[in-house]
Design a protein around this motif. Structure first.
Motif, PDB file in Angstrom:
ATOM      1  N   THR A 184      -4.787  -4.087   4.536  1.00 34.66           N
ATOM      2  CA  THR A 184      -5.609  -3.947   3.334  1.00 34.66           C
ATOM      3  C   THR A 184      -6.366  -5.237   3.060  1.00 34.66           C
ATOM      4  O   THR A 184      -5.769  -6.303   3.013  1.00 34.66           O
ATOM      5  N   THR A 193       0.831  -1.206   0.000  1.00 37.13           N
ATOM      6  CA  THR A 193       0.000   0.000   0.000  1.00 37.13           C
ATOM      7  C   THR A 193       0.864   1.254   0.000  1.00 37.13           C
ATOM      8  O   THR A 193       0.526   2.249  -0.648  1.00 37.13           O
ATOM      9  N   ASP A 228      -3.998  -2.561  -5.691  1.00 35.75           N
ATOM     10  CA  ASP A 228      -3.426  -3.027  -4.424  1.00 35.75           C
ATOM     11  C   ASP A 228      -4.453  -3.973  -3.829  1.00 35.75           C
ATOM     12  O   ASP A 228      -5.647  -3.774  -3.982  1.00 35.75           O
TER      13      ASP A 228
HETATM   14 MG   LIG Z   1      -1.832  -2.820   2.507  1.00 35.28          MG
END
Ligand SMILES: [Mg+2]
Ligand SMILES: Nc1nc2c(ncn2[C@@H]2O[C@H](COP(=O)(O)OP(=O)(O)OP(=O)(O)O)[C@@H](O)[C@H]2O)c(=O)[nH]1
Length: 417
Positions: free
Chosen positions: A230, A210, A250
């Motif tokens: 994430t 990220t 991502d």
């Molecule tokens: Mg992440």
């Protein structure tokens, strides 16, 4: 419950020579426990070639565990392996505390982190699949009152329902997720038609995906030293200095022994990776068990069918390496891209490499079109979107355009003059 839960960690050293490995694995488990909101107050490692079939640890060691856990006021005991339903029951009985295994712990973190409806569905599906074989005759799996790790997700009332109702729920969620999958693949198709190349960031959890995503896209997505920050995929446009564009995604991080139910449930998300034009494997260069993590990532990539996608390995966190370590890395892999998403070091080289791997470098061509054809007018619009037009000449029967076209799109934009 007041304050963070107090957790004991339990692991095995399967061979004397593998002590270090077992220690690292337990360190990672501690990171996971923290991510699930617990404080680790006790660590137990036993040397034995394989787990005891009924109590995981040997009977003497399990008694010892019960005593030390009471002494240190432990709330939950976390095992570094997946336990069988029978083991779960036996151990809970002998230790008298809530028992959680590695899979359940990871599922719990995912349940905490899921934000979107899709993410929540995916986690619930994985939890139900984990739970199903553990429901029957396993009172331990059911006695989860009081909150804490392993109690989030499918609620208590649902836990007490029979397997049939869980199966129905699994069916319903699977259908919902299938809808999401279809929607995603339509979006991807549209993107494909628009010819915008996609770069997917993958890597072990906490590798810095990220952070790199933010550095590339100037976004401000959440980054943290915790594991599995994430979950929901992010996708964003990157405009290169000369106005070429690409999409960067991502997504959820990988981990060693990622529960299979999770990989299955997150297939819709992970398929994004299999469909990218380029996979960027982000590696934490500074961690001592780099190789083990790289292998864990390759394994998941294989499982989601992403091994065919061209891959670029990127060593991140190079700012944290000593000059010696960096030299060793370059010796080991002379083509290694060494970057720091945090300081920006090596980013220009990374972008250059991405550009050449995607064949985004441009070629100057002359294209001709028929101004009366609707299809050709559409194609002209596409040239303007994806190339830099140098000259545009219109005659009655022909339009000719001189443009700098990305090499990868040659032949897709129109007939060359
Ligand atoms: Mg992440
Ligand atoms: N020293 C150093 N730290 C970095 C670098 N890149 C990321 N980090 C740190 O590493 C930690 C994890 O970064 P993230 O970007 O959240 O990692 P991630 O791969 O997205 O992790 P998950 O989403 O949790 O799987 C954060 O504390 C970052 O500040 C880097 O180049 N150098």
């Amino acid at each position: 419950m007041t304050g963070p839960e107090r957790a004991a960690l339990v692991g095995l050293i399967t061979h004397r020579a593998r002590r270090l490995e077992a220690e690292r694995s337990l360190d990672e488990l501690a990171g996971l426990a923290q991510a699930a909101g617990a404080d680790v107050v006790l660590r137990v490692l036993q040397e034995r070639p394989k787990p005891d079939p009924s109590t995981f640890l040997g009977s003497g060691k399990i008694q010892l565990l019960a005593v030390s856990a009471t002494d240190t006021a432990v709330d939950v005991v976390i095992f570094d392996n997946e336990l069988t339903p029978a083991q779960l029951g036996q151990i809970a009985e002998k230790v008298g505390l809530r028992i959680v295994d590695r899979t359940q712990l990871i599922l719990d973190i995912f349940a905490r982190r899921a934000r979107t409806r899709e993410g929540k569905l995916q986690v619930e599906l994985a939890q139900l699949k984990y739970l199903l074989p553990r429901l029957v005759g396993s009172s331990a799996a059911l006695s989860r009152l009081g909150g804490g790790i392993g109690t989030r997700g499918p609620g208590e009332t649902k836990l007490e329902t029979d397997r049939r109702r869980i199966r129905t729920r699994i069916h319903v969620i699977s259908e919902d997720i299938e809808q999401v999958r279809k929607r995603r693949s339509r979006v991807r198709e549209r993107r494909h038609k628009a010819s915008v190349p996609t770069v997917a960031l993958v890597g072990y959890t906490n590798a810095g995906k990220t952070t790199l995503f933010n550095a590339l896209t100037r976004a401000e997505a959440e980054t943290s030293d915790a594991l599995f920050v994430t979950l929901d995929p992010l996708i964003r446009q990157v405009r290169l200095p000369d106005s070429r564009e690409l999409l960067v995604s991502d997504t959820v991080g990988f981990i060693d022994r990622l529960p299979h139910a999770l990989v299955a449930a997150f297939r819709a998300t992970l398929e994004e990776t299999a469909d990218a034009d380029l996979v960027l494997h982000v590696i934490d260069a500074a961690t001592p068990d780099r190789d083990r993590r790289m292998n864990a990532v390759r394994q998941v990539l294989e499982e989601v069918g992403a091994l065919d996608v061209p891959m670029l390995e990127v060593y991140n966190k190079c700012d944290a390496l000593t000059p010696d370590e960096r030299r060793r890395l370059q010796d080991q892999d002379p083509s290694a891209l060494c970057i720091s998403a945090l300081t920006g070091q090596g980013m220009d080289e990374l972008l250059e490499t991405i550009t050449s791997r995607l064949a985004l470098d441009v070629v100057r061509v002359t294209l001709t079109f028929d101004p009366d054809s609707a299809g050709d007018r559409e194609r002209i619009a596409r040239v303007y979107r994806h190339a830099r037009v140098v000259l545009h000449e219109t005659r009655d029967d022909q339009v000719s355009i001189v443009a700098d076209v990305p090499r990868r799109l040659l032949g897709r934009l129109g007939p060359l003059a």
